[in-house]
Write a protein that holds these residues in place. Structure first.
Motif, PDB file in Angstrom:
ATOM      1  N   GLN A 142       0.842  -1.192   0.000  1.00 56.53           N
ATOM      2  CA  GLN A 142       0.000   0.000   0.000  1.00 56.53           C
ATOM      3  C   GLN A 142       0.883   1.248   0.000  1.00 56.53           C
ATOM      4  OE1 GLN A 142      -2.599  -2.058   3.359  1.00 56.53           O
ATOM      5  NE2 GLN A 142      -3.345   0.004   2.933  1.00 56.53           N
ATOM      6  N   ILE A 143       0.606   2.172  -0.915  1.00 54.22           N
ATOM      7  CA  ILE A 143       1.331   3.446  -0.919  1.00 54.22           C
ATOM      8  C   ILE A 143       1.009   4.212   0.345  1.00 54.22           C
ATOM      9  CG2 ILE A 143       1.566   5.661  -2.097  1.00 54.22           C
ATOM     10  CD1 ILE A 143       1.040   4.213  -4.714  1.00 54.22           C
ATOM     11  N   THR A 144      -0.249   4.139   0.756  1.00 54.87           N
ATOM     12  CA  THR A 144      -0.686   4.768   1.993  1.00 54.87           C
ATOM     13  C   THR A 144      -1.839   3.949   2.555  1.00 54.87           C
ATOM     14  OG1 THR A 144      -1.431   6.871   2.992  1.00 54.87           O
ATOM     15  CG2 THR A 144      -2.322   6.296   0.823  1.00 54.87           C
ATOM     16  N   SER A 145      -2.191   4.190   3.797  1.00 55.23           N
ATOM     17  CA  SER A 145      -3.284   3.442   4.421  1.00 55.23           C
ATOM     18  C   SER A 145      -4.581   3.691   3.654  1.00 55.23           C
ATOM     19  CB  SER A 145      -3.456   3.893   5.877  1.00 55.23           C
ATOM     20  OG  SER A 145      -2.235   3.788   6.572  1.00 55.23           O
ATOM     21  N   ASP A 146      -5.335   2.628   3.379  1.00 55.97           N
ATOM     22  CA  ASP A 146      -6.549   2.805   2.594  1.00 55.97           C
ATOM     23  C   ASP A 146      -7.752   2.030   3.130  1.00 55.97           C
ATOM     24  OD1 ASP A 146      -5.979   0.180   1.895  1.00 55.97           O
ATOM     25  OD2 ASP A 146      -5.418   0.644  -0.174  1.00 55.97           O
ATOM     26  N   HIS A 147      -7.641   1.490   4.349  1.00 55.09           N
ATOM     27  CA  HIS A 147      -8.787   0.852   4.972  1.00 55.09           C
ATOM     28  C   HIS A 147      -8.471   0.634   6.454  1.00 55.09           C
ATOM     29  CE1 HIS A 147      -6.181  -2.605   4.216  1.00 55.09           C
ATOM     30  NE2 HIS A 147      -6.859  -3.257   5.146  1.00 55.09           N
ATOM     31  N   GLY A 148      -9.519   0.350   7.205  1.00 51.16           N
ATOM     32  CA  GLY A 148      -9.340   0.157   8.635  1.00 51.16           C
ATOM     33  C   GLY A 148      -9.649  -1.254   9.082  1.00 51.16           C
ATOM     34  N   PHE A 149      -9.505  -1.477  10.381  1.00 53.92           N
ATOM     35  CA  PHE A 149      -9.928  -2.733  10.982  1.00 53.92           C
ATOM     36  C   PHE A 149     -11.457  -2.745  11.108  1.00 53.92           C
ATOM     37  CE2 PHE A 149      -5.541  -2.839  12.734  1.00 53.92           C
ATOM     38  CZ  PHE A 149      -5.202  -4.151  12.394  1.00 53.92           C
ATOM     39  N   ASP A 150     -12.044  -3.928  10.991  1.00 47.22           N
ATOM     40  CA  ASP A 150     -13.494  -4.089  11.069  1.00 47.22           C
ATOM     41  C   ASP A 150     -13.845  -4.738  12.405  1.00 47.22           C
ATOM     42  OD1 ASP A 150     -16.177  -4.664  10.821  1.00 47.22           O
ATOM     43  OD2 ASP A 150     -15.994  -5.733   8.919  1.00 47.22           O
ATOM     44  N   PRO A 151     -14.570  -4.032  13.283  1.00 46.28           N
ATOM     45  CA  PRO A 151     -14.912  -4.634  14.577  1.00 46.28           C
ATOM     46  C   PRO A 151     -15.813  -5.855  14.470  1.00 46.28           C
ATOM     47  CG  PRO A 151     -16.018  -2.516  14.294  1.00 46.28           C
ATOM     48  CD  PRO A 151     -15.038  -2.636  13.184  1.00 46.28           C
ATOM     49  N   LEU A 152     -16.437  -6.063  13.322  1.00 43.69           N
ATOM     50  CA  LEU A 152     -17.285  -7.244  13.150  1.00 43.69           C
ATOM     51  C   LEU A 152     -16.492  -8.479  12.753  1.00 43.69           C
ATOM     52  CD1 LEU A 152     -20.414  -5.693  11.386  1.00 43.69           C
ATOM     53  CD2 LEU A 152     -20.053  -6.151  13.820  1.00 43.69           C
ATOM     54  N   GLN A 153     -15.201  -8.311  12.476  1.00 43.78           N
ATOM     55  CA  GLN A 153     -14.335  -9.456  12.180  1.00 43.78           C
ATOM     56  C   GLN A 153     -13.756  -9.965  13.503  1.00 43.78           C
ATOM     57  OE1 GLN A 153     -13.805 -10.978   9.177  1.00 43.78           O
ATOM     58  NE2 GLN A 153     -15.368  -9.605   8.364  1.00 43.78           N
ATOM     59  N   GLN A 154     -14.417 -10.943  14.085  1.00 44.21           N
ATOM     60  CA  GLN A 154     -14.062 -11.385  15.427  1.00 44.21           C
ATOM     61  C   GLN A 154     -12.637 -11.915  15.490  1.00 44.21           C
ATOM     62  OE1 GLN A 154     -16.094 -10.841  18.099  1.00 44.21           O
ATOM     63  NE2 GLN A 154     -14.284 -11.435  19.307  1.00 44.21           N
ATOM     64  N   ALA A 155     -12.166 -12.517  14.419  1.00 44.71           N
ATOM     65  CA  ALA A 155     -10.796 -13.034  14.417  1.00 44.71           C
ATOM     66  C   ALA A 155      -9.793 -11.902  14.630  1.00 44.71           C
ATOM     67  CB  ALA A 155     -10.500 -13.761  13.117  1.00 44.71           C
ATOM     68  N   ASP A 156     -10.027 -10.755  13.983  1.00 48.59           N
ATOM     69  CA  ASP A 156      -9.145  -9.599  14.175  1.00 48.59           C
ATOM     70  C   ASP A 156      -9.257  -9.054  15.595  1.00 48.59           C
ATOM     71  OD1 ASP A 156      -8.098  -9.713  11.652  1.00 48.59           O
ATOM     72  OD2 ASP A 156      -9.282  -8.052  10.846  1.00 48.59           O
ATOM     73  N   VAL A 157     -10.468  -8.986  16.090  1.00 45.43           N
ATOM     74  CA  VAL A 157     -10.675  -8.496  17.461  1.00 45.43           C
ATOM     75  C   VAL A 157      -9.916  -9.371  18.453  1.00 45.43           C
ATOM     76  CG1 VAL A 157     -12.395  -8.076  19.271  1.00 45.43           C
ATOM     77  CG2 VAL A 157     -12.903  -7.457  16.896  1.00 45.43           C
ATOM     78  N   ASP A 158      -9.997 -10.679  18.267  1.00 44.51           N
ATOM     79  CA  ASP A 158      -9.317 -11.603  19.174  1.00 44.51           C
ATOM     80  C   ASP A 158      -7.799 -11.442  19.106  1.00 44.51           C
ATOM     81  OD1 ASP A 158     -11.772 -12.611  19.942  1.00 44.51           O
ATOM     82  OD2 ASP A 158     -11.675 -14.365  18.627  1.00 44.51           O
ATOM     83  N   LYS A 159      -7.269 -11.222  17.893  1.00 41.56           N
ATOM     84  CA  LYS A 159      -5.818 -11.045  17.753  1.00 41.56           C
ATOM     85  C   LYS A 159      -5.360  -9.704  18.311  1.00 41.56           C
ATOM     86  CE  LYS A 159      -5.516 -11.801  13.309  1.00 41.56           C
ATOM     87  NZ  LYS A 159      -4.877 -11.953  11.961  1.00 41.56           N
ATOM     88  N   LEU A 160      -6.225  -8.703  18.228  1.00 41.54           N
ATOM     89  CA  LEU A 160      -5.864  -7.378  18.716  1.00 41.54           C
ATOM     90  C   LEU A 160      -5.883  -7.294  20.245  1.00 41.54           C
ATOM     91  CD1 LEU A 160      -7.803  -5.137  16.173  1.00 41.54           C
ATOM     92  CD2 LEU A 160      -5.319  -5.191  16.466  1.00 41.54           C
ATOM     93  N   GLN A 161      -6.717  -8.103  20.875  1.00 38.97           N
ATOM     94  CA  GLN A 161      -6.927  -7.965  22.321  1.00 38.97           C
ATOM     95  C   GLN A 161      -5.636  -7.989  23.146  1.00 38.97           C
ATOM     96  OE1 GLN A 161      -9.856 -10.611  23.958  1.00 38.97           O
ATOM     97  NE2 GLN A 161      -9.809  -9.648  25.966  1.00 38.97           N
ATOM     98  N   PRO A 162      -4.738  -8.973  22.980  1.00 40.50           N
ATOM     99  CA  PRO A 162      -3.525  -8.963  23.805  1.00 40.50           C
ATOM    100  C   PRO A 162      -2.595  -7.802  23.474  1.00 40.50           C
ATOM    101  CG  PRO A 162      -3.423 -10.721  22.173  1.00 40.50           C
ATOM    102  CD  PRO A 162      -4.821 -10.191  22.136  1.00 40.50           C
ATOM    103  N   LEU A 163      -2.624  -7.325  22.239  1.00 39.94           N
ATOM    104  CA  LEU A 163      -1.780  -6.204  21.856  1.00 39.94           C
ATOM    105  C   LEU A 163      -2.290  -4.907  22.476  1.00 39.94           C
ATOM    106  CD1 LEU A 163      -1.235  -7.101  18.094  1.00 39.94           C
ATOM    107  CD2 LEU A 163       0.098  -7.792  20.096  1.00 39.94           C
TER     108      LEU A 163
END
Length: 249
Positions: free
Chosen positions: A107-128
């Protein structure tokens, strides 16, 4: 008043194009602070295409106790070369805020965000998120306008969202941003109802910031770099920062 955090990545891009130390990113930060900005933002990447780890460290030493320091980056990008990884860098310099962004080298620059409805991402983000909170950082997360389910982010300790305003800026430039602006405002309302404060950034400029700011009650912070540095080529960095501050007033 909404805090203005000036993103200095473009200063580093210009410096890196020739090597050496000019333009000086610390001098640029000092100029922005003297003009009245409330924060400095950098977005180090593993490929070190602009801001480098040594810049992050040098800015931390300079900014501590003066203005807010916001470091953006992908928390899942592994260490590479002298880049130690976002979480480790945050442990070293202890910025005011860390903004989590799902960007990649392609990506040349950021072009999207994290989706709170994607539980897998939420679970991976939690300890961080916990690791960042434990070292005293406020944690924000980059999200798209139109996102929902922010209570999931709040539940894992997120404190803010940063709304990706690229589509709004594009619509504004095309002449009709009403629909995009309404979507941003609704997204901000959903986040605030979930207990999250709202930041915004990407392609905001002197032309489009006023309308955006007026549409988002309680907007905590805007992070602006590309347009601000470009405009500063014509009017000077101090004057440009003051122009943005006047809009936010």
């Amino acid at each position: 008043m909404t805090l203005l955090s000036v993103n200095l990545n473009k200063i580093a891009v210009l410096r890196n194009s020739r090597g050496g130390d000019e333009p000086d990113i610390l001098r640029a930060a000092q100029t922005c602070i003297e003009a009245g900005c409330g924060g400095i933002t950098v977005h180090p990447r593993p490929d070190q295409r602009h801001v480098k780890p040594q810049d992050v460290r040098a800015l931390a030493a300079m900014l501590r106790g003066r203005v807010e320091y916001n470091i953006e980056g992908n928390p899942f990008a592994p260490a590479r070369g002298t880049y130690p990884g976002l979480i480790e860098l945050a442990r070293e310099v202890r910025p005011t805020q860390v903004t989590l962004v799902p960007d990649s080298d392609s990506q040349i620059t950021s072009d999207h965000g994290f989706d709170p409805l994607q539980q897998a991402d939420v679970d991976k983000l939690q300890p961080l998120v916990k690791a960042l909170r434990d070292i005293g950082c406020r944690v924000s997360v980059f999200v798209d306008a139109g996102a929902s389910g922010f209570e999931r982010f709040a539940a894992i300790g997120m404190q803010r969202v940063e709304i990706y305003t690229g589509p709004y800026a594009h619509a504004f430039a095309e002449g009709d941003a009403r629909e995009s602006l309404a979507l941003c405002a609704e997204t901000a309302r959903r986040a605030q109802q979930s207990g999250l404060a709202v930041n915004a950034g990407h392609d905001l400029s002197q032309a489009n910031l006023g309308a955006f700011h007026a549409a988002i009650p309680g907007l905590a912070e805007v992070s602006i770099g590309h347009a601000l540095i470009g405009e500063a080529l014509y009017e000077g960095l101090s004057t440009t920062v003051r122009n943005y501050l006047q809009i936010l007033r």
